[in-house]
Design an enzyme around this catalytic site. Structure first.
Site, PDB file in Angstrom:
ATOM      1  N   SER A 520       0.849  -1.192   0.000  1.00  0.00           N
ATOM      2  CA  SER A 520       0.000   0.000   0.000  1.00  0.00           C
ATOM      3  C   SER A 520       0.889   1.250   0.000  1.00  0.00           C
ATOM      4  O   SER A 520       1.665   1.441  -0.939  1.00  0.00           O
ATOM      5  CB  SER A 520      -0.953  -0.034   1.197  1.00  0.00           C
ATOM      6  OG  SER A 520      -1.993   0.883   1.038  1.00  0.00           O
ATOM      7  N   HIS A 633      -7.549  -5.622  -0.976  1.00  0.00           N
ATOM      8  CA  HIS A 633      -6.407  -4.953  -0.352  1.00  0.00           C
ATOM      9  C   HIS A 633      -5.954  -5.665   0.924  1.00  0.00           C
ATOM     10  O   HIS A 633      -4.851  -5.431   1.407  1.00  0.00           O
ATOM     11  CB  HIS A 633      -6.792  -3.505  -0.046  1.00  0.00           C
ATOM     12  CG  HIS A 633      -5.637  -2.565   0.084  1.00  0.00           C
ATOM     13  ND1 HIS A 633      -4.762  -2.314  -0.946  1.00  0.00           N
ATOM     14  CD2 HIS A 633      -5.207  -1.801   1.126  1.00  0.00           C
ATOM     15  CE1 HIS A 633      -3.846  -1.432  -0.556  1.00  0.00           C
ATOM     16  NE2 HIS A 633      -4.085  -1.119   0.704  1.00  0.00           N
TER      17      HIS A 633
END
Length: 662
Positions: A520, A633
């Site tokens: 990320s 994610h």
């Protein structure tokens, strides 16, 4: 007897203990025990009951997941959520055992049970388009549906957690346990969450965004609803984000956590209390420069619950979790604004349930060599007793590497903090390849907690270095805000300063065999680093950001996160977005770069990886792209188990090839 080294697949040997809930009547506690099973690639969660003698027994059995155990007010029953019949629904079962009764049959499932003070009703959350969704239609379930186009009119039309959003919203409903009738308390095209029930049973509190245009007015306000009239009273001022609501025992106060977005997404969460009679709301922790709540990053536990303010019986004070200097612990606060630490260990208190009348707690605690166990903690005497040892046999079998704290300074003199882990089988005088890990967020915190990825890498013979650069939580408001508008600036220097410090301080690091990885924001930083220096001989970028221009329109948060964090936009600050995009510097990249990304990642969509991969390939650079089907994610923390193992092995094998074999 020598211990064996850890493998990626050791995650199947670990047991996670979360969400403890203590019953003051029996002094027993319920909790969720989660195991991971390789043979059927499945997570299984069961509710367990434990006592202070250390005895625990399963309360629920079977495959699937049972979560959210909640005691009835008199302690005679437990409500919990189970997906044993496909969709998650709420069940109620006598605390001394027996048959579990399914009490909700909602079309789209039910979650988050909250008992009424009288114990005859349960408040819960469900996703609905209308009242008809409160009950399942068995005939409709059997009908085959043709594909339909998704018509989009809002900027917020997808979510990494939920995928593409439809006409359903998260609403609050009330179940009468005697009549089994369910009534919808909220409606409309808005989401409602984190409900709490007042001690007198006459009202509930929740958060929602009722602004005219929630695409633009990004807030979560606190409301109190009178259950008889359904009248809603707004507590906050449409200028912040709030959650974790709790009423004081005397019903005079409502406590919650949150902030007024003074520094947008980099604002510290604080303690707020409203006196309900007058409507006066005060921030009680404005002079406390720490993050309220648990923001530690890990890759093992999922399903942790923030209990908010845990009020004392006299309604004059409360306990709460906080994060500071890489540790999470327990603070005490009072209505007069006094705040002081109760328990600040060099470890991760990731779960807590309290009997505030006796100032005792059941806590879940982890550290770098312990995945986590439950303890009984007496806050007055500061003594604690271990209640579980579910991971003990595994810990005795494997060689675990301890994270040793380090303190150092950035190039501009800022104090920084991190950890270093020596490899398994460490020998004095030898030099080892070293991997620098960068966390996501960036407003999160590496902490004194177990990290399976780090243990897998040290077992392979790597030194692991990890740090909290500016932008991280745990070091005050100025520190966490310092990254905004400066992505790739001083935060990059902090990351490089960590590497410089380690090379100067530890003679076991091979300066010619350095690697870097992160996910990320950590993926962004990995991309940025290899575009600005060639000192790393291998890199792995995970669920990363490479291009802020495209991220602006494809991420579920892109249109506001880019403006808040990078401080660029698509109107008059396009150049700012491009200036901070790692892909701008792709021609500089010489480091072999492995790119890992989930196909269903809507936070940092897979096109970010595709752009970077094609640009590198076109220029003849050493790179590989690995795409994980159906993964969002959260792959590394709670994703498909087989894919989590593949991810860990890809990371390890890339570094073996380019650092150990090179």
């Amino acid at each position: 007897m020598s211990k064996r080294k850890i493998h990626a697949t050791d995650i199947f040997n670990l047991i996670s203990l979360t969400d403890p809930q203590w019953d003051k009547h029996s002094r027993k506690f319920a909790f969720v025990q989660t195991t991971m099973h390789e043979e059927d690639n499945e997570y299984r969660s069961a509710v367990y009951i434990g006592d202070l003698e250390g005895k625990t027994i399963p309360f629920t059995t079977g495959k699937g997941r049972a979560t959210s155990p909640r005691w009835s007010p008199d302690g005679s029953k437990l409500a919990f959520v189970s997906n044993r019949n496909e969709k998650s629904q709420i069940y109620v079962m006598p605390a001394n055992g027996g048959e579990a009764e399914q009490v909700t049959f909602c079309k789209n499932g039910a979650r988050g049970p909250v008992w009424s003070p009288c114990g005859t009703k349960i408040l819960f959350s469900t996703s609905v388009e209308g009242v008809q969704d409160l009950q399942q239609d068995e005939e409709e379930k059997k009908k085959k549906k043709h594909p339909e186009p998704l018509v989009v009119e809002k900027m917020r039309y997808k979510s990494d957690a939920k995928g593409f959003l439809d006409e359903k919203n998260d609403h609050l409903a009330l179940l009468d346990l005697k009549t089994k009738e369910i009534s919808l308390l909220t409606d409309g095209d808005r989401d409602y969450g984190t409900p709490a029930w007042s001690p007198d049973g006459k009202s509930i509190a929740f958060v929602t965004n009722l602004e005219e245009n929630p695409d633009v007015s990004l807030v979560s306000d606190v409301y109190v609803m009178d259950l008889e009239t359904k009248e809603k009273k707004k507590i906050t001022n449409s200028n912040g984000f709030y959650s974790a609501l709790t009423f004081s025992p005397d019903g005079q106060y409502l406590g919650f956590l949150g902030h007024e977005k003074e520094f947008q997404s980099a604002t510290l969460s604080r303690v707020w209390v409203t006196k309900l009679e007058s409507g006066e709301t005060h921030c009680l922790s404005e002079n406390l420069d720490v993050e309220i709540g648990d923001v530690a990053i890990g890759d093992f536990h999922s399903g942790n619950v923030n209990p908010g303010l845990m009020w004392t019986e006299d309604s004059e004070g409360f306990y709460f979790l906080m994060s500071d200097q890489g540790g999470t612990g327990i603070y005490f606060g009072s209505l007069d604004g006094a705040m002081y630490p109760i328990h600040l260990p060099d470890e991760h208190v990731y779960a807590v349930s309290m009997l505030t009348g006796t100032h005792e707690a059941i806590v879940g605690v982890s550290n770098s060599t312990d995945p986590g166990e439950l303890y009984h903690f007496d806050l007055k005497s500061q003594t604690r007793n271990q209640l579980t040892n579910v991971n003990e046999s595994w810990k005795n079998e494997v060689e675990l590497c301890k994270a040793e704290p380090i303190q150092f300074k950035a190039k501009d003199g800022w104090e920084l903090h991190g950890w270093i882990m020596k490899p398994a089988g460490f020998e004095e005088g030898k030099k080892y390849p070293t991997i620098l890990e960068v966390h996501g967020g960036p407003h999160a915190m590496y902490a004194n907690t177990y990290f399976h990825e780090f243990q897998t890498l040290t077992a392979q013979g790597f030194v692991v270095l990890f740090t909290n650069p500016r932008g991280s939580h745990g070091y005050g408001q100025h520190f966490v805000d310092a990254v905004r508008g400066d992505y790739g600036g001083k935060d990059y220097l902090d990351v490089m300063s960590a590497m410089d410090y380690a090379l100067e301080s530890f003679d076991f690091i091979d300066e010619n065999k350095l690697g870097i990885t992160g996910g990320s924001y950590g993926g962004f930083m990995t991309n940025w680093v290899v575009g600005h220096t060639n000192r790393f001989k291998a890199a792995v970028t995970q669920r990363s950001i490479s291009n802020w221009l495209s991220f602006y329109g494809v991420s579920d948060i892109g249109y506001y996160f880019s403006e808040w964090e990078v401080q660029g936009n698509m109107e008059d600050k396009v150049e700012k977005l491009w200036e901070h995009s790692p892909i701008k510097y792709v021609s500089n990249i010489q480091t072999p770069l492995l790119i890992l990304h989930g196909e269903k990642d809507y936070r940092c969509p897979v096109e970010q990886a595709e752009q970077l991969f094609i640009a590198l390939k076109k220029q003849g650079k050493t790179t590989k792209l690995v795409r994980f089907p159906e993964a969002n994610h959260e792959l590394s923390r709670s994703g498909d188990l087989a894919l989590r193992i593949h991810r860990l092995n890809h990371v390890k094998n890339w570094f073996v090839e380019y650092l150990q074999k090179a």
